[in-house]
Design an enzyme around this catalytic site. Structure first.
Site, short mmCIF file in Angstrom:
data_model
loop_
_atom_site.label_atom_id
_atom_site.label_comp_id
_atom_site.label_asym_id
_atom_site.label_seq_id
_atom_site.Cartn_x
_atom_site.Cartn_y
_atom_site.Cartn_z
N GLU A 41 40.71 38.05 33.27
CA GLU A 41 41.14 38.91 34.37
C GLU A 41 41.57 40.28 33.85
O GLU A 41 41.35 41.29 34.51
CB GLU A 41 42.25 38.23 35.17
CG GLU A 41 41.82 36.95 35.87
CD GLU A 41 40.74 37.15 36.92
OE1 GLU A 41 40.66 38.25 37.51
OE2 GLU A 41 39.96 36.22 37.15
N TYR A 120 48.89 41.03 40.42
CA TYR A 120 47.53 40.50 40.55
C TYR A 120 47.23 39.46 39.48
O TYR A 120 46.77 38.35 39.77
CB TYR A 120 46.47 41.61 40.49
CG TYR A 120 45.10 41.00 40.34
CD1 TYR A 120 44.49 40.43 41.45
CD2 TYR A 120 44.49 40.89 39.10
CE1 TYR A 120 43.28 39.78 41.32
CE2 TYR A 120 43.28 40.23 38.96
CZ TYR A 120 42.67 39.69 40.08
OH TYR A 120 41.50 39.03 39.95
N ASP A 138 43.46 41.59 44.73
CA ASP A 138 42.96 42.82 44.14
C ASP A 138 42.64 43.76 45.30
O ASP A 138 42.89 43.42 46.46
CB ASP A 138 41.74 42.57 43.24
CG ASP A 138 40.54 42.02 44.01
OD1 ASP A 138 40.63 41.87 45.25
OD2 ASP A 138 39.51 41.76 43.38
#
Length: 266
Positions: A41, A120, A138
């Site tokens: 990520e 996030y 996001d």
DNA sequence: ATCCGGACTA
DNA sequence: TAGTCAGGAT
């Protein structure tokens, strides 16, 4: 699972049924490995999926666990990061791996204590690795929520953590796009969507802030210097003193006499 | 409110 | 050529 899905918002239940289950583009979202999700990520935040996957796989082969990454030098990590954008993220990832290896993961509510981990990324770890009913927001997902659930997202049903996260992300990328949403082209959330019904794209969810141009920027100058530094282990500092100072300030380099070198282990 | 890296696209 | 892009730290 089907029972749970049938009890939530019908649109969401349709969405879950629609999203692609192959997961081929997102191997880490099926691993249930917090470290893998963290790496991927963070890498994704700097560039796009298609480019990231090879990097991710090489990364996981080289440093399969947080302790493997923790044992690497920052120089090795920065070199492996070349092409993935902001080197700060690599340094934070390295620092996070050391902390994780040293004292373990923070509590589920405190993942943002890790360097470089914000709301996030923390949510992505909870959702994709832990299977928690958390929706990683996001910008794409935030846009979908703002359009389809302007009064608030009812929440991810228990047991559908990663499916919902993946579905919303796919939807945001492929249907509910910023400029030209494909509302009437099979969007599974079309029914009952206030934005689609209004027949307007609506304003962009976070008002976009313009970014200064890249050519001639400090970002570019730092990049030039750091590429040289990771490739050769040192670079003459006064070749670009301001960029050098900027790298030093970020803990990405250290001044040793007249040359810039990789920093020691902090 | 700004900065950060560089690839992609119109 | 010019604009776009995304999460996190400060």
């Amino acid at each position: 699972m089907t029972d749970v899905a049938s009890t939530c918002d019908p649109g969401v239940s349709r969405l879950i049924g629609w999203f692609r289950t192959d997961g081929a583009d997102f191997p880490w979202r099926r691993t249930r490995d917090r470290y893998a999700v963290l790496v991927a990520e963070v890498q994704l935040q700097s560039t796009q999926v298609g480019r990231v996957v090879p990097y991710f796989e090489a990364w996981m082969t080289r440093w399969p666990t947080a302790c493997d990454l923790a044992a690497a030098s920052l120089g090795e990590v920065l070199a492996a990061w070349q092409g993935l954008g902001y080197p700060r993220r690599a340094r934070n990832l390295h620092l996070a791996a050391r902390r994780i290896c040293d004292v373990g993961w923070p509590g589920a509510a405190d993942l943002t204590d890790l360097p470089g981990v914000g709301p996030y990324t923390a949510a992505a770890i909870r959702c994709f690795a832990d299977g928690a009913p958390v929706l990683p927001e996001d910008t794409n997902v935030a846009r979908v929520l703002a359009r389809r659930f302007p009064d608030g997202w009812p929440g991810t049903p228990q047991g559908l953590g990663w499916e919902v996260g993946q579905a919303f992300m796919d939807l945001g990328r492929e249907w509910c796009t910023a400029r030209a949403p494909r509302c009437d082209d099979g969007c599974p959330l079309r029914a009952g969507c206030p934005a689609a019904s209004a027949g307007a794209v609506l304003e962009r969810t976070p008002p976009r802030r313009r970014q200064s141009r890249f050519d001639g920027s400090m970002r570019q100058r730092r990049g030039v210097l750091l590429r040289e530094l990771t490739a050769h282990g040192s670079v003459v500092a006064d070749r670009d003193a301001a960029a050098a100072a900027s790298l030093v300030a970020d803990g990405l380099a250290r001044v040793d006499g007249a040359v810039l070198v990789l920093p020691e282990h902090p």
